[in-house]
Scaffold this motif. Structure first.
Motif, PDB file in Angstrom:
ATOM      1  N   PRO A   8       0.802  -1.195  -0.016  1.00 20.41           N
ATOM      2  CA  PRO A   8       0.140  -0.035   0.141  1.00 20.41           C
ATOM      3  C   PRO A   8       0.844   1.318  -0.017  1.00 20.41           C
ATOM      4  O   PRO A   8       0.337   2.299  -0.683  1.00 20.41           O
ATOM      5  CB  PRO A   8      -0.801  -0.123   1.308  1.00 20.41           C
ATOM      6  CG  PRO A   8      -1.084  -1.540   1.484  1.00 20.41           C
ATOM      7  CD  PRO A   8       0.389  -2.143   1.035  1.00 20.41           C
ATOM      8  N   LEU A   9       1.858   1.353   0.710  1.00 22.57           N
ATOM      9  CA  LEU A   9       2.577   2.549   0.799  1.00 22.57           C
ATOM     10  C   LEU A   9       3.331   2.931  -0.446  1.00 22.57           C
ATOM     11  O   LEU A   9       3.456   4.085  -0.795  1.00 22.57           O
ATOM     12  CB  LEU A   9       3.755   2.422   1.783  1.00 22.57           C
ATOM     13  CG  LEU A   9       3.343   2.548   3.360  1.00 22.57           C
ATOM     14  CD1 LEU A   9       4.518   2.226   4.289  1.00 22.57           C
ATOM     15  CD2 LEU A   9       2.625   3.742   3.751  1.00 22.57           C
ATOM     16  N   GLN A  10       3.602   1.924  -1.271  1.00 26.79           N
ATOM     17  CA  GLN A  10       4.225   2.397  -2.666  1.00 26.79           C
ATOM     18  C   GLN A  10       2.905   3.018  -3.508  1.00 26.79           C
ATOM     19  O   GLN A  10       3.221   3.678  -4.215  1.00 26.79           O
ATOM     20  CB  GLN A  10       4.734   1.001  -3.220  1.00 26.79           C
ATOM     21  CG  GLN A  10       6.167   0.731  -2.676  1.00 26.79           C
ATOM     22  CD  GLN A  10       6.739  -0.548  -3.391  1.00 26.79           C
ATOM     23  OE1 GLN A  10       6.182  -0.791  -4.348  1.00 26.79           O
ATOM     24  NE2 GLN A  10       7.847  -0.945  -2.881  1.00 26.79           N
ATOM     25  N   LYS A  11       1.916   2.362  -3.445  1.00 25.65           N
ATOM     26  CA  LYS A  11       0.778   2.924  -4.094  1.00 25.65           C
ATOM     27  C   LYS A  11       0.473   4.270  -3.644  1.00 25.65           C
ATOM     28  O   LYS A  11       0.159   5.381  -4.606  1.00 25.65           O
ATOM     29  CB  LYS A  11      -0.503   1.924  -3.710  1.00 25.65           C
ATOM     30  CG  LYS A  11      -0.508   0.610  -4.560  1.00 25.65           C
ATOM     31  CD  LYS A  11      -1.804  -0.235  -4.237  1.00 25.65           C
ATOM     32  CE  LYS A  11      -1.764  -1.723  -4.481  1.00 25.65           C
ATOM     33  NZ  LYS A  11      -2.972  -2.202  -4.148  1.00 25.65           N
ATOM     34  N   ILE A  12       0.429   4.700  -2.359  1.00 19.12           N
ATOM     35  CA  ILE A  12       0.176   6.042  -2.020  1.00 19.12           C
ATOM     36  C   ILE A  12       1.322   6.936  -2.425  1.00 19.12           C
ATOM     37  O   ILE A  12       1.042   8.126  -2.786  1.00 19.12           O
ATOM     38  CB  ILE A  12       0.028   6.007  -0.437  1.00 19.12           C
ATOM     39  CG1 ILE A  12      -0.971   5.033   0.062  1.00 19.12           C
ATOM     40  CG2 ILE A  12      -0.104   7.443   0.047  1.00 19.12           C
ATOM     41  CD1 ILE A  12      -1.016   4.676   1.589  1.00 19.12           C
ATOM     42  N   GLY A  13       2.469   6.498  -2.335  1.00 19.04           N
ATOM     43  CA  GLY A  13       3.655   7.212  -2.911  1.00 19.04           C
ATOM     44  C   GLY A  13       3.465   7.708  -4.286  1.00 19.04           C
ATOM     45  O   GLY A  13       3.766   8.894  -4.826  1.00 19.04           O
ATOM     46  N   VAL A  14       3.068   6.674  -5.189  1.00 17.04           N
ATOM     47  CA  VAL A  14       3.060   7.269  -6.518  1.00 17.04           C
ATOM     48  C   VAL A  14       1.835   8.397  -6.764  1.00 17.04           C
ATOM     49  O   VAL A  14       1.954   9.098  -7.660  1.00 17.04           O
ATOM     50  CB  VAL A  14       2.665   5.888  -7.387  1.00 17.04           C
ATOM     51  CG1 VAL A  14       2.321   6.212  -8.877  1.00 17.04           C
ATOM     52  CG2 VAL A  14       3.821   4.932  -7.344  1.00 17.04           C
ATOM     53  N   GLY A  15       0.881   7.954  -5.754  1.00 14.28           N
ATOM     54  CA  GLY A  15      -0.312   8.902  -5.949  1.00 14.28           C
ATOM     55  C   GLY A  15       0.212  10.235  -5.637  1.00 14.28           C
ATOM     56  O   GLY A  15      -0.379  11.240  -6.043  1.00 14.28           O
ATOM     57  N   HIS A  16       0.909  10.287  -4.455  1.00 13.16           N
ATOM     58  CA  HIS A  16       1.353  11.782  -4.259  1.00 13.16           C
ATOM     59  C   HIS A  16       2.196  12.235  -5.471  1.00 13.16           C
ATOM     60  O   HIS A  16       2.064  13.616  -5.587  1.00 13.16           O
ATOM     61  CB  HIS A  16       2.434  11.595  -3.051  1.00 13.16           C
ATOM     62  CG  HIS A  16       1.850  11.654  -1.651  1.00 13.16           C
ATOM     63  ND1 HIS A  16       1.964  12.647  -0.840  1.00 13.16           N
ATOM     64  CD2 HIS A  16       1.236  10.494  -0.875  1.00 13.16           C
ATOM     65  CE1 HIS A  16       1.164  12.347   0.376  1.00 13.16           C
ATOM     66  NE2 HIS A  16       0.767  11.062   0.229  1.00 13.16           N
ATOM     67  N   VAL A  17       3.114  11.567  -5.923  1.00 13.78           N
ATOM     68  CA  VAL A  17       3.920  12.232  -7.193  1.00 13.78           C
ATOM     69  C   VAL A  17       2.850  12.967  -8.251  1.00 13.78           C
ATOM     70  O   VAL A  17       3.260  13.760  -8.800  1.00 13.78           O
ATOM     71  CB  VAL A  17       4.812  11.235  -7.612  1.00 13.78           C
ATOM     72  CG1 VAL A  17       5.650  11.814  -8.721  1.00 13.78           C
ATOM     73  CG2 VAL A  17       6.012  10.967  -6.584  1.00 13.78           C
ATOM     74  N   LEU A  18       1.969  11.896  -8.576  1.00 16.53           N
ATOM     75  CA  LEU A  18       1.091  12.303  -9.542  1.00 16.53           C
ATOM     76  C   LEU A  18       0.432  13.363  -9.165  1.00 16.53           C
ATOM     77  O   LEU A  18      -0.206  14.437 -10.175  1.00 16.53           O
ATOM     78  CB  LEU A  18       0.050  10.935  -9.861  1.00 16.53           C
ATOM     79  CG  LEU A  18       0.837   9.933 -10.871  1.00 16.53           C
ATOM     80  CD1 LEU A  18      -0.250   8.756 -10.887  1.00 16.53           C
ATOM     81  CD2 LEU A  18       1.421  10.055 -12.110  1.00 16.53           C
ATOM     82  N   CYS A  19      -0.282  13.684  -8.113  1.00 20.37           N
ATOM     83  CA  CYS A  19      -0.918  14.831  -7.571  1.00 20.37           C
ATOM     84  C   CYS A  19      -0.118  15.905  -7.647  1.00 20.37           C
ATOM     85  O   CYS A  19      -0.569  17.081  -8.022  1.00 20.37           O
ATOM     86  CB  CYS A  19      -1.526  14.655  -6.318  1.00 20.37           C
ATOM     87  SG  CYS A  19      -2.749  13.195  -6.086  1.00 20.37           S
ATOM     88  N   PHE A  42      -5.858   6.529  -3.114  1.00 19.76           N
ATOM     89  CA  PHE A  42      -7.191   6.226  -2.321  1.00 19.76           C
ATOM     90  C   PHE A  42      -7.295   4.843  -1.744  1.00 19.76           C
ATOM     91  O   PHE A  42      -7.697   4.218  -0.666  1.00 19.76           O
ATOM     92  CB  PHE A  42      -8.453   6.956  -3.028  1.00 19.76           C
ATOM     93  CG  PHE A  42      -8.648   8.319  -2.802  1.00 19.76           C
ATOM     94  CD1 PHE A  42      -8.075   9.000  -1.825  1.00 19.76           C
ATOM     95  CD2 PHE A  42      -9.516   9.160  -3.646  1.00 19.76           C
ATOM     96  CE1 PHE A  42      -8.316  10.392  -1.398  1.00 19.76           C
ATOM     97  CE2 PHE A  42      -9.583  10.438  -3.585  1.00 19.76           C
ATOM     98  CZ  PHE A  42      -9.049  10.977  -2.247  1.00 19.76           C
ATOM     99  N   PRO A  43      -7.269   3.846  -3.022  1.00 19.66           N
ATOM    100  CA  PRO A  43      -7.393   2.613  -2.699  1.00 19.66           C
ATOM    101  C   PRO A  43      -6.191   2.094  -1.830  1.00 19.66           C
ATOM    102  O   PRO A  43      -6.373   1.129  -0.903  1.00 19.66           O
ATOM    103  CB  PRO A  43      -7.287   1.859  -4.115  1.00 19.66           C
ATOM    104  CG  PRO A  43      -7.891   2.838  -5.002  1.00 19.66           C
ATOM    105  CD  PRO A  43      -7.286   4.088  -4.565  1.00 19.66           C
ATOM    106  N   GLY A  44      -4.930   2.820  -2.071  1.00 16.21           N
ATOM    107  CA  GLY A  44      -3.772   2.399  -1.110  1.00 16.21           C
ATOM    108  C   GLY A  44      -3.983   2.650   0.297  1.00 16.21           C
ATOM    109  O   GLY A  44      -3.645   1.943   1.030  1.00 16.21           O
ATOM    110  N   ASN A  45      -4.624   3.827   0.441  1.00 12.99           N
ATOM    111  CA  ASN A  45      -4.732   4.216   1.914  1.00 12.99           C
ATOM    112  C   ASN A  45      -5.875   3.420   2.609  1.00 12.99           C
ATOM    113  O   ASN A  45      -5.780   3.137   3.597  1.00 12.99           O
ATOM    114  CB  ASN A  45      -5.258   5.818   1.812  1.00 12.99           C
ATOM    115  CG  ASN A  45      -4.233   6.710   1.987  1.00 12.99           C
ATOM    116  OD1 ASN A  45      -3.162   6.735   2.923  1.00 12.99           O
ATOM    117  ND2 ASN A  45      -4.005   7.569   1.011  1.00 12.99           N
ATOM    118  N   THR A  46      -6.897   3.176   1.857  1.00 14.71           N
ATOM    119  CA  THR A  46      -7.873   2.133   2.369  1.00 14.71           C
ATOM    120  C   THR A  46      -7.547   0.737   2.917  1.00 14.71           C
ATOM    121  O   THR A  46      -7.686   0.205   3.742  1.00 14.71           O
ATOM    122  CB  THR A  46      -9.108   2.155   1.372  1.00 14.71           C
ATOM    123  OG1 THR A  46      -9.649   3.422   0.960  1.00 14.71           O
ATOM    124  CG2 THR A  46     -10.378   1.435   1.997  1.00 14.71           C
TER     125      THR A  46
END
Length: 416
Positions: free
Chosen positions: A253-264, A317-321
């Motif tokens: 999950p943390l890797q998914k969240i990190g990618v989401g940060h970069v894209l935002c 969002f899926p990563g955090n959940t």
């Protein structure tokens, strides 16, 4: 109230049907996919119907809710349900009170000095070590047995003076996850502000699609929902399986969240560049002093920034959940899925305050945005995102998985 009581409760109930965290993470991705898809339909088709007839619009919404309720009830006999175990927050409060009351008691290194018996017959997914973990050691006193704490039958005699090791570790998990949870607030603040500013931008841009159709300014946000839904499908069907084949593990999950940060972050930078182009176009045509004037630039220039935001949401969002759900114990599962809703709600409230401060302290957001500097606002949001991303990296670096690590250990032992 209806959405708050059902949306994330359904998410928890759906994930409870699976035992493997990988399957639970996949479920959350598809669950959020349905949320974005339904939001896209409501923002386009339902709005179009309501423009023709409010009665038909509300009627379709009511019919959709009835159909959903019927499907839910018809499938109830197939669900795996868990017996309610009472409010978990009472147990967490007991840990804090018991630790405070025993603040002068010396800690022990012997496992037999700590109370391990589980209250009730609820099943837990959190593995408890023989002795409490050293992190936040002051809370370990809550499970330390002293004279008069245990009854003759082995149960707890004083509920607000002694807790189980399970309850102590649950509170520690909440504390450990709080920094990561707080990064979600600062990630969502720029996204919330962007959704408002993008609508203002669209109002001043050419929104014609062909000679007869004009896109509503508020409907531009549908590109966020569509891109998020499409990205989730591509991730679950192609990227994540490819990642698993290459690395022999599912993306945590943390890797998914990190990618989401970069894209935002990228979305904020693109927003600033596009707004700078819009302002230059307004000045070149002498429109900066004409309130309500339309700048001759297509509204579709906003699509890249909105698409990047949507793809980022498809990651984080899926990563955090899934992170909160997998790391929390059984008694806190329903709270885990609501954690995302909490930081989104807080972020929207704070975004209003941020915009108000910007309007009061700067001239970047006047009523006539053609005479303002909205690009500076986006660059400010970009800087906030960069700082928050650094904060997230520090939190992620020091965080150790609990629930996910247990499953991986069990799988490796089975392979041996």
């Amino acid at each position: 109230m209806g959405m708050g009581g059902t949306r994330f409760t359904l998410g928890t109930m759906g994930a409870n049907q699976f035992d493997d965290p990988k399957h639970q993470g996949t479920f959350f991705s598809w669950f959020i996919f349905t949320l974005y898809t339904s939001s896209a339909v409501s923002s386009t088709a339902i709005v179009y119907v309501e423009d023709k007839s409010w009665g038909w619009g509300f009627g379709l919404c009511a019919a959709a809710n009835i159909v959903g309720l019927v499907v839910f009830v018809l499938g109830s006999r197939f669900y795996r349900c868990f017996r309610p175990q009472g409010s978990p927050f009472v147990g967490l409060a007991r840990v804090a009170v018991a630790a405070f009351r025993k603040r002068k008691v010396l800690l022990s290194l012997k496992s037999e000095d700590y109370y391990r018996k589980t209250d009730g017959d609820g099943v837990t997914t959190m593995r408890v070590t023989a002795t409490p973990t050293k992190t936040f050691g002051f809370l370990n006193r809550a499970a330390l047995k002293t004279e008069g704490d245990i009854g003759a039958d082995g149960s707890i005699a004083k509920l607000w003076k002694l807790c189980t090791l399970q309850q102590v570790e649950e509170l520690k998990t909440l504390i450990r996850l709080f920094p990561l949870w707080s990064t979600g607030i600062f990630l969502s603040i720029p996204l919330a502000i962007q959704s408002s500013l993008a609508t203002l931008q669209a109002l001043t841009m050419d929104r014609h699609l062909g000679p007869h159709f004009k896109i509503p300014a508020g409907s531009m946000l549908v590109f966020v929902m569509i891109s998020a839904a499409i990205s989730i499908v591509l991730l679950e069907r192609f990227l994540y399986p490819l990642w698993q084949n290459l690395t022999s593990q599912f993306p945590p999950p943390l890797q998914k969240i990190g990618v989401g940060h970069v894209l935002c972050l990228s979305s904020m930078a693109v927003s600033a560049v596009v707004e700078s182009k819009r302002l230059k176009m307004a000045r070149s045509h002498g429109l900066q002093y004409q309130n309500g004037s339309i700048v001759p630039i297509s509204v579709f220039w906003l699509v890249p920034q909105l698409a990047l935001a949507g793809i980022g949401e498809g990651f984080h969002f899926p990563g955090n959940t899934s992170l909160f759900y997998q790391e929390f114990s059984t008694s806190l599962k329903s709270t885990a899925t609501a954690m995302v809703a909490m930081f989104i709600g807080i972020a929207f409230y704070l975004s209003t305050a941020v915009v108000d401060v910007i309007r009061r302290r700067t001239g970047w957001l006047p009523n006539n945005i053609n005479h303002g500097r909205m690009d500076n606002v986006y660059w400010l949001l970009f800087v906030i995102g960069v700082v928050n991303f650094g904060y997230f990296l520090v939190c992620a670096w020091y965080y150790e998985y609990r629930g996910l690590a247990i499953v991986e250990d069990e799988e490796s032992s089975l392979e041996k």
